[in-house]
Design a protein around this motif. Structure first.
Motif, PDB file in Angstrom:
ATOM      1  N   ARG A   1       0.819  -1.213   0.000  1.00 24.54           N
ATOM      2  CA  ARG A   1       0.000   0.000   0.000  1.00 24.54           C
ATOM      3  C   ARG A   1       0.850   1.260   0.000  1.00 24.54           C
ATOM      4  N   ALA A   2       2.007   1.205   0.640  1.00 21.19           N
ATOM      5  CA  ALA A   2       2.822   2.400   0.850  1.00 21.19           C
ATOM      6  C   ALA A   2       3.966   2.439  -0.150  1.00 21.19           C
ATOM      7  N   TRP A   3       4.077   3.560  -0.858  1.00 15.26           N
ATOM      8  CA  TRP A   3       5.131   3.780  -1.839  1.00 15.26           C
ATOM      9  C   TRP A   3       5.705   5.176  -1.628  1.00 15.26           C
ATOM     10  N   ARG A   4       6.752   5.469  -2.412  1.00  9.87           N
ATOM     11  CA  ARG A   4       7.243   6.841  -2.480  1.00  9.87           C
ATOM     12  C   ARG A   4       7.262   7.283  -3.929  1.00  9.87           C
ATOM     13  N   LEU A   5       7.125   8.594  -4.126  1.00 15.88           N
ATOM     14  CA  LEU A   5       7.073   9.182  -5.455  1.00 15.88           C
ATOM     15  C   LEU A   5       8.240  10.147  -5.601  1.00 15.88           C
ATOM     16  N   SER A   6       8.999  10.003  -6.681  1.00 11.85           N
ATOM     17  CA  SER A   6      10.169  10.853  -6.889  1.00 11.85           C
ATOM     18  C   SER A   6       9.754  12.302  -7.127  1.00 11.85           C
ATOM     19  N   SER A   7      10.700  13.208  -6.981  1.00 12.73           N
ATOM     20  CA  SER A   7      10.428  14.623  -7.227  1.00 12.73           C
ATOM     21  C   SER A   7       9.960  14.855  -8.660  1.00 12.73           C
ATOM     22  N   GLN A   8      10.581  14.164  -9.612  1.00 11.20           N
ATOM     23  CA  GLN A   8      10.163  14.297 -11.002  1.00 11.20           C
ATOM     24  C   GLN A   8       8.731  13.811 -11.170  1.00 11.20           C
ATOM     25  N   GLY A   9       8.408  12.686 -10.558  1.00  9.91           N
ATOM     26  CA  GLY A   9       7.048  12.167 -10.632  1.00  9.91           C
ATOM     27  C   GLY A   9       6.043  13.089  -9.979  1.00  9.91           C
ATOM     28  N   MET A  10       6.421  13.690  -8.845  1.00  2.18           N
ATOM     29  CA  MET A  10       5.525  14.630  -8.168  1.00  2.18           C
ATOM     30  C   MET A  10       5.215  15.820  -9.061  1.00  2.18           C
ATOM     31  N   SER A  11       6.226  16.352  -9.723  1.00  4.53           N
ATOM     32  CA  SER A  11       6.041  17.508 -10.589  1.00  4.53           C
ATOM     33  C   SER A  11       5.099  17.192 -11.746  1.00  4.53           C
ATOM     34  N   GLN A  12       5.285  16.035 -12.362  1.00  5.05           N
ATOM     35  CA  GLN A  12       4.431  15.668 -13.488  1.00  5.05           C
ATOM     36  C   GLN A  12       3.015  15.333 -13.032  1.00  5.05           C
ATOM     37  N   ALA A  13       2.913  14.609 -11.936  1.00  4.24           N
ATOM     38  CA  ALA A  13       1.585  14.219 -11.445  1.00  4.24           C
ATOM     39  C   ALA A  13       0.772  15.425 -11.002  1.00  4.24           C
ATOM     40  N   ARG A  14       1.415  16.411 -10.395  1.00  5.84           N
ATOM     41  CA  ARG A  14       0.696  17.583  -9.913  1.00  5.84           C
ATOM     42  C   ARG A  14      -0.029  18.303 -11.059  1.00  5.84           C
ATOM     43  N   GLN A  15       0.623  18.401 -12.200  1.00  5.20           N
ATOM     44  CA  GLN A  15       0.007  19.066 -13.338  1.00  5.20           C
ATOM     45  C   GLN A  15      -1.234  18.323 -13.822  1.00  5.20           C
ATOM     46  N   VAL A  16      -1.141  17.000 -13.918  1.00  4.09           N
ATOM     47  CA  VAL A  16      -2.271  16.214 -14.411  1.00  4.09           C
ATOM     48  C   VAL A  16      -3.400  16.191 -13.392  1.00  4.09           C
ATOM     49  N   ILE A  17      -3.054  16.149 -12.107  1.00  2.00           N
ATOM     50  CA  ILE A  17      -4.088  16.186 -11.066  1.00  2.00           C
ATOM     51  C   ILE A  17      -4.876  17.485 -11.149  1.00  2.00           C
ATOM     52  N   GLY A  18      -4.178  18.599 -11.455  1.00  2.00           N
ATOM     53  CA  GLY A  18      -4.872  19.868 -11.628  1.00  2.00           C
ATOM     54  C   GLY A  18      -5.868  19.819 -12.766  1.00  2.00           C
TER      55      GLY A  18
ATOM     56  N   LEU B   1      -2.225   7.254 -13.079  1.00  4.18           N
ATOM     57  CA  LEU B   1      -1.831   5.924 -12.635  1.00  4.18           C
ATOM     58  C   LEU B   1      -0.584   5.447 -13.362  1.00  4.18           C
ATOM     59  N   LEU B   2      -0.479   5.762 -14.657  1.00  6.03           N
ATOM     60  CA  LEU B   2       0.704   5.375 -15.418  1.00  6.03           C
ATOM     61  C   LEU B   2       1.932   6.158 -14.969  1.00  6.03           C
ATOM     62  N   LEU B   3       1.745   7.448 -14.694  1.00  7.34           N
ATOM     63  CA  LEU B   3       2.850   8.253 -14.177  1.00  7.34           C
ATOM     64  C   LEU B   3       3.351   7.698 -12.848  1.00  7.34           C
ATOM     65  N   LEU B   4       2.421   7.303 -12.001  1.00  9.47           N
ATOM     66  CA  LEU B   4       2.818   6.750 -10.709  1.00  9.47           C
ATOM     67  C   LEU B   4       3.567   5.435 -10.887  1.00  9.47           C
ATOM     68  N   GLN B   5       3.125   4.614 -11.849  1.00  4.94           N
ATOM     69  CA  GLN B   5       3.847   3.374 -12.122  1.00  4.94           C
ATOM     70  C   GLN B   5       5.291   3.658 -12.524  1.00  4.94           C
ATOM     71  N   ARG B   6       5.476   4.693 -13.298  1.00  3.12           N
ATOM     72  CA  ARG B   6       6.814   5.014 -13.796  1.00  3.12           C
ATOM     73  C   ARG B   6       7.715   5.586 -12.708  1.00  3.12           C
ATOM     74  N   HIS B   7       7.165   6.382 -11.814  1.00  4.10           N
ATOM     75  CA  HIS B   7       7.995   7.175 -10.903  1.00  4.10           C
ATOM     76  C   HIS B   7       7.945   6.726  -9.441  1.00  4.10           C
ATOM     77  N   ARG B   8       7.122   5.727  -9.104  1.00  5.01           N
ATOM     78  CA  ARG B   8       7.062   5.296  -7.713  1.00  5.01           C
ATOM     79  C   ARG B   8       8.163   4.279  -7.433  1.00  5.01           C
ATOM     80  N   TYR B   9       8.466   4.138  -6.145  1.00  2.52           N
ATOM     81  CA  TYR B   9       9.432   3.132  -5.712  1.00  2.52           C
ATOM     82  C   TYR B   9       9.121   2.785  -4.267  1.00  2.52           C
ATOM     83  N   LEU B  10       9.634   1.671  -3.809  1.00  5.95           N
ATOM     84  CA  LEU B  10       9.399   1.260  -2.428  1.00  5.95           C
ATOM     85  C   LEU B  10      10.142   2.192  -1.481  1.00  5.95           C
TER      86      LEU B  10
END
Length: 289
Positions: free
Chosen positions: A110-127, A152-161
Protein backbone atom coordinates in the motif's frame (compact mmCIF):
# COMPACT_ATOMS: atom_id res chain seq x y z
CA UNK A 1 -13.64 -2.04 12.49
CA UNK A 2 -13.65 1.72 12.39
CA UNK A 3 -16.62 3.54 13.84
CA UNK A 4 -16.79 6.09 11.01
CA UNK A 5 -17.63 5.35 7.37
CA UNK A 6 -17.33 8.01 4.67
CA UNK A 7 -19.91 7.69 1.91
CA UNK A 8 -19.58 8.50 -1.77
CA UNK A 9 -22.76 10.58 -1.64
CA UNK A 10 -20.88 13.12 0.52
CA UNK A 11 -17.70 13.27 -1.60
CA UNK A 12 -18.85 12.94 -5.21
CA UNK A 13 -20.75 15.84 -6.74
CA UNK A 14 -23.21 13.69 -8.70
CA UNK A 15 -24.25 10.05 -8.93
CA UNK A 16 -22.38 9.28 -12.18
CA UNK A 17 -19.07 10.92 -11.20
CA UNK A 18 -16.45 8.16 -11.24
CA UNK A 19 -13.33 10.06 -10.10
CA UNK A 20 -12.71 13.28 -8.16
CA UNK A 21 -9.95 15.19 -6.38
CA UNK A 22 -10.23 16.06 -2.69
CA UNK A 23 -7.68 18.66 -1.57
CA UNK A 24 -6.35 18.72 1.98
CA UNK A 25 -4.63 22.09 2.47
CA UNK A 26 -3.74 21.27 5.18
CA UNK A 27 -4.84 17.83 6.32
CA UNK A 28 -6.04 18.01 9.91
CA UNK A 29 -6.27 15.23 12.47
CA UNK A 30 -8.86 12.74 11.20
CA UNK A 31 -10.33 9.88 13.21
CA UNK A 32 -10.13 6.24 12.16
CA UNK A 33 -12.47 5.57 9.25
CA UNK A 34 -13.30 3.52 6.18
CA UNK A 35 -15.12 4.55 2.98
CA UNK A 36 -17.30 3.02 0.29
CA UNK A 37 -14.94 4.28 -2.43
CA UNK A 38 -11.23 3.91 -3.21
CA UNK A 39 -8.59 6.55 -2.56
CA UNK A 40 -5.13 7.52 -3.73
CA UNK A 41 -3.14 9.70 -1.31
CA UNK A 42 -0.22 11.89 -2.47
CA UNK A 43 1.65 13.88 0.20
CA UNK A 44 3.11 17.20 -0.99
CA UNK A 45 4.58 18.77 2.16
CA UNK A 46 4.82 18.68 5.95
CA UNK A 47 4.52 15.58 8.10
CA UNK A 48 2.06 13.54 10.08
CA UNK A 49 1.18 10.08 11.32
CA UNK A 50 -0.88 7.93 8.96
CA UNK A 51 -2.21 4.75 10.53
CA UNK A 52 -3.35 2.26 7.90
CA UNK A 53 -4.96 -0.99 9.02
CA UNK A 54 -3.25 -0.68 12.39
CA UNK A 55 0.21 0.04 10.98
CA UNK A 56 1.70 3.50 11.68
CA UNK A 57 3.55 5.39 8.94
CA UNK A 58 5.38 8.65 9.57
CA UNK A 59 4.55 10.43 6.31
CA UNK A 60 6.07 13.40 4.57
CA UNK A 61 6.69 14.86 1.12
CA UNK A 62 6.57 12.19 -1.60
CA UNK A 63 4.69 9.49 0.29
CA UNK A 64 2.06 7.69 -1.75
CA UNK A 65 -0.74 5.37 -0.60
CA UNK A 66 -3.31 3.25 -2.41
CA UNK A 67 -6.37 2.84 -0.17
CA UNK A 68 -9.13 0.28 -0.74
CA UNK A 69 -12.73 0.89 0.23
CA UNK A 70 -12.51 -1.54 3.15
CA UNK A 71 -9.22 -0.21 4.49
CA UNK A 72 -9.23 1.49 7.87
CA UNK A 73 -7.00 4.54 8.36
CA UNK A 74 -6.55 7.77 10.30
CA UNK A 75 -4.30 10.84 10.57
CA UNK A 76 -2.71 12.14 13.77
CA UNK A 77 0.16 14.37 14.92
CA UNK A 78 -0.04 16.46 11.77
CA UNK A 79 2.31 19.39 11.16
CA UNK A 80 1.55 21.52 8.08
CA UNK A 81 0.57 18.31 6.30
CA UNK A 82 -0.51 19.04 2.72
CA UNK A 83 -1.87 16.21 0.58
CA UNK A 84 -4.35 15.41 -2.16
CA UNK A 85 -6.76 12.51 -2.30
CA UNK A 86 -7.85 11.18 -5.66
CA UNK A 87 -11.02 9.20 -5.02
CA UNK A 88 -12.81 6.85 -7.38
CA UNK A 89 -15.72 4.42 -7.68
CA UNK A 90 -14.64 1.46 -9.82
CA UNK A 91 -18.22 0.49 -10.65
CA UNK A 92 -18.84 3.87 -12.32
CA UNK A 93 -15.99 3.81 -14.86
CA UNK A 94 -17.00 4.20 -18.50
CA UNK A 95 -13.67 3.51 -20.21
CA UNK A 96 -12.98 -0.12 -20.98
CA UNK A 97 -9.66 -0.35 -19.19
CA UNK A 98 -8.32 -3.13 -16.99
CA UNK A 99 -8.01 -0.80 -14.01
CA UNK A 100 -6.71 -3.58 -11.78
CA UNK A 101 -3.55 -3.72 -13.90
CA UNK A 102 -2.97 -0.01 -13.33
CA UNK A 103 -3.03 -0.27 -9.54
CA UNK A 104 -0.55 -2.37 -7.50
CA UNK A 105 -1.71 -5.41 -5.60
CA UNK A 106 -3.04 -3.47 -2.64
CA UNK A 107 -3.33 -6.56 -0.50
CA UNK A 108 0.48 -6.71 -0.42
CA UNK A 109 1.84 -3.20 -0.96
CA UNK A 110 0.00 0.00 0.00
CA UNK A 111 2.82 2.40 0.85
CA UNK A 112 5.13 3.78 -1.84
CA UNK A 113 7.24 6.84 -2.48
CA UNK A 114 7.07 9.18 -5.45
CA UNK A 115 10.17 10.85 -6.89
CA UNK A 116 10.43 14.62 -7.23
CA UNK A 117 10.16 14.30 -11.00
CA UNK A 118 7.05 12.17 -10.63
CA UNK A 119 5.52 14.63 -8.17
CA UNK A 120 6.04 17.51 -10.59
CA UNK A 121 4.43 15.67 -13.49
CA UNK A 122 1.58 14.22 -11.44
CA UNK A 123 0.70 17.58 -9.91
CA UNK A 124 0.01 19.07 -13.34
CA UNK A 125 -2.27 16.21 -14.41
CA UNK A 126 -4.09 16.19 -11.07
CA UNK A 127 -4.87 19.87 -11.63
CA UNK A 128 -6.41 19.04 -15.00
CA UNK A 129 -8.32 16.13 -13.47
CA UNK A 130 -9.76 18.40 -10.79
CA UNK A 131 -11.25 20.68 -13.45
CA UNK A 132 -12.59 17.99 -15.77
CA UNK A 133 -14.05 15.77 -13.07
CA UNK A 134 -16.27 18.60 -11.79
CA UNK A 135 -18.09 18.86 -15.13
CA UNK A 136 -21.20 16.74 -15.56
CA UNK A 137 -21.27 16.12 -19.30
CA UNK A 138 -20.35 12.70 -20.64
CA UNK A 139 -17.32 13.88 -22.61
CA UNK A 140 -15.82 15.61 -19.55
CA UNK A 141 -16.31 12.51 -17.43
CA UNK A 142 -14.55 10.39 -20.06
CA UNK A 143 -11.76 12.98 -20.13
CA UNK A 144 -11.52 12.75 -16.33
CA UNK A 145 -11.11 8.97 -16.52
CA UNK A 146 -8.45 9.39 -19.20
CA UNK A 147 -6.55 11.81 -16.97
CA UNK A 148 -6.87 9.42 -14.04
CA UNK A 149 -5.40 6.68 -16.21
CA UNK A 150 -2.53 9.01 -17.09
CA UNK A 151 -1.90 9.65 -13.39
CA UNK A 152 -1.83 5.92 -12.63
CA UNK A 153 0.70 5.37 -15.42
CA UNK A 154 2.85 8.25 -14.18
CA UNK A 155 2.82 6.75 -10.71
CA UNK A 156 3.85 3.37 -12.12
CA UNK A 157 6.81 5.01 -13.80
CA UNK A 158 8.00 7.18 -10.90
CA UNK A 159 7.06 5.30 -7.71
CA UNK A 160 9.43 3.13 -5.71
CA UNK A 161 9.40 1.26 -2.43
CA UNK A 162 10.20 3.43 0.62
CA UNK A 163 13.52 1.69 1.32
CA UNK A 164 14.51 1.04 -2.31
CA UNK A 165 17.55 3.15 -3.18
CA UNK A 166 18.66 1.25 -6.29
CA UNK A 167 17.08 2.33 -9.54
CA UNK A 168 15.92 5.74 -8.37
CA UNK A 169 15.97 8.62 -10.82
CA UNK A 170 18.75 11.12 -10.40
CA UNK A 171 16.46 14.01 -11.30
CA UNK A 172 14.92 15.37 -8.10
CA UNK A 173 18.27 14.92 -6.45
CA UNK A 174 19.66 14.16 -3.06
CA UNK A 175 16.46 14.87 -1.10
CA UNK A 176 14.67 11.88 -2.61
CA UNK A 177 17.65 9.65 -1.98
CA UNK A 178 18.08 10.96 1.55
CA UNK A 179 14.49 10.12 2.53
CA UNK A 180 14.92 6.68 1.00
CA UNK A 181 18.24 6.13 2.75
CA UNK A 182 16.65 7.06 6.09
CA UNK A 183 13.85 4.53 5.52
CA UNK A 184 16.55 1.90 5.00
CA UNK A 185 18.42 2.86 8.18
CA UNK A 186 15.92 1.78 10.82
CA UNK A 187 18.32 -0.59 12.54
CA UNK A 188 21.69 0.94 11.60
CA UNK A 189 23.37 4.28 12.33
CA UNK A 190 23.02 6.98 9.69
CA UNK A 191 25.84 9.40 8.88
CA UNK A 192 24.51 12.47 7.06
CA UNK A 193 27.98 13.82 6.30
CA UNK A 194 29.07 10.54 4.73
CA UNK A 195 25.83 10.44 2.73
CA UNK A 196 26.42 13.97 1.41
CA UNK A 197 30.01 13.13 0.51
CA UNK A 198 28.79 10.25 -1.66
CA UNK A 199 26.06 12.40 -3.19
CA UNK A 200 28.48 15.31 -3.67
CA UNK A 201 26.12 17.81 -2.09
CA UNK A 202 26.27 20.32 0.75
CA UNK A 203 25.29 19.06 4.20
CA UNK A 204 23.94 22.47 5.17
CA UNK A 205 21.91 22.89 1.99
CA UNK A 206 20.40 19.41 2.24
CA UNK A 207 19.51 19.93 5.89
CA UNK A 208 17.74 23.19 5.02
CA UNK A 209 15.92 21.63 2.09
CA UNK A 210 14.83 18.68 4.20
CA UNK A 211 13.48 20.94 6.96
CA UNK A 212 11.67 23.17 4.48
CA UNK A 213 9.91 20.28 2.73
CA UNK A 214 9.14 18.03 5.71
CA UNK A 215 8.87 20.35 8.71
CA UNK A 216 11.37 18.19 10.61
CA UNK A 217 15.11 17.84 11.00
CA UNK A 218 16.77 14.74 9.60
CA UNK A 219 17.27 13.39 13.13
CA UNK A 220 13.65 13.96 14.11
CA UNK A 221 12.38 12.20 10.98
CA UNK A 222 14.64 9.17 11.47
CA UNK A 223 13.61 8.93 15.13
CA UNK A 224 9.94 9.02 14.16
CA UNK A 225 10.47 6.31 11.53
CA UNK A 226 12.11 4.12 14.17
CA UNK A 227 9.37 4.69 16.71
CA UNK A 228 6.70 3.84 14.12
CA UNK A 229 8.59 0.64 13.31
CA UNK A 230 8.84 -0.14 17.02
CA UNK A 231 5.08 0.33 17.41
CA UNK A 232 4.50 -2.08 14.55
CA UNK A 233 6.84 -4.71 16.03
CA UNK A 234 5.34 -4.37 19.50
CA UNK A 235 1.86 -4.86 18.10
CA UNK A 236 2.48 -7.59 15.54
CA UNK A 237 5.36 -9.67 16.96
CA UNK A 238 6.26 -11.35 20.23
CA UNK A 239 9.75 -9.82 20.30
CA UNK A 240 11.11 -8.80 23.66
CA UNK A 241 11.47 -5.07 24.16
CA UNK A 242 15.27 -5.35 24.03
CA UNK A 243 14.97 -7.09 20.66
CA UNK A 244 12.61 -4.41 19.36
CA UNK A 245 15.10 -1.78 20.49
CA UNK A 246 17.90 -3.43 18.51
CA UNK A 247 15.72 -3.77 15.43
CA UNK A 248 14.97 -0.04 15.63
CA UNK A 249 18.54 1.20 15.96
CA UNK A 250 18.78 1.49 19.76
CA UNK A 251 21.67 -0.44 21.33
CA UNK A 252 20.54 0.56 24.82
CA UNK A 253 17.04 -0.73 25.61
CA UNK A 254 16.71 1.67 28.54
CA UNK A 255 17.36 4.65 26.28
CA UNK A 256 14.91 3.18 23.76
CA UNK A 257 12.24 3.05 26.47
CA UNK A 258 12.90 6.69 27.39
CA UNK A 259 12.61 7.86 23.77
CA UNK A 260 9.59 5.65 23.03
CA UNK A 261 7.76 6.92 26.13
CA UNK A 262 8.49 10.53 25.23
CA UNK A 263 7.28 10.12 21.64
CA UNK A 264 4.34 7.76 22.25
CA UNK A 265 3.03 8.86 25.62
CA UNK A 266 3.45 5.33 27.07
CA UNK A 267 6.30 2.95 27.76
CA UNK A 268 6.85 0.09 25.28
CA UNK A 269 5.29 -2.46 27.65
CA UNK A 270 2.33 -0.19 28.42
CA UNK A 271 1.85 0.50 24.73
CA UNK A 272 1.88 -3.21 23.88
CA UNK A 273 -0.62 -4.01 26.61
CA UNK A 274 -2.92 -1.22 25.47
CA UNK A 275 -2.80 -2.41 21.86
CA UNK A 276 -3.41 -6.03 22.83
CA UNK A 277 -6.42 -4.91 24.85
CA UNK A 278 -7.85 -2.72 22.11
CA UNK A 279 -6.53 -3.81 18.72
CA UNK A 280 -8.96 -1.56 16.84
CA UNK A 281 -7.79 1.71 18.39
CA UNK A 282 -5.70 4.02 16.16
CA UNK A 283 -2.03 4.27 17.05
CA UNK A 284 -1.30 7.81 18.17
CA UNK A 285 2.16 9.31 18.30
CA UNK A 286 3.21 12.83 19.15
CA UNK A 287 5.01 14.83 16.52
CA UNK A 288 8.11 15.10 18.67
CA UNK A 289 9.04 18.46 17.15
Amino acid sequence: MAGLTLHKTDFFAFSTQSVAVADRYPQSVFAEHTHDFCELVVVWRGNGLHVLNGRPYRITRGDLFYIRADDCHSYASVNDLVLQNIIWCPERFRLRVNWDEMIPNMAQQRAWRLSSQGMSQARQVIGQLELESARRDTLSQSMAETLFLQILLLLQRHRYLPEQIEGQETEGGALDRLITALAGSLSAPFDLEAFCAVQQCSVRTLRQQFRQQTGMTVGQYLRQLRICHAQYLLRHTAMRISEVAMQCGFEDSNYFSVVFTRESGASPSQWRQREEGSASEPVLTRAGL
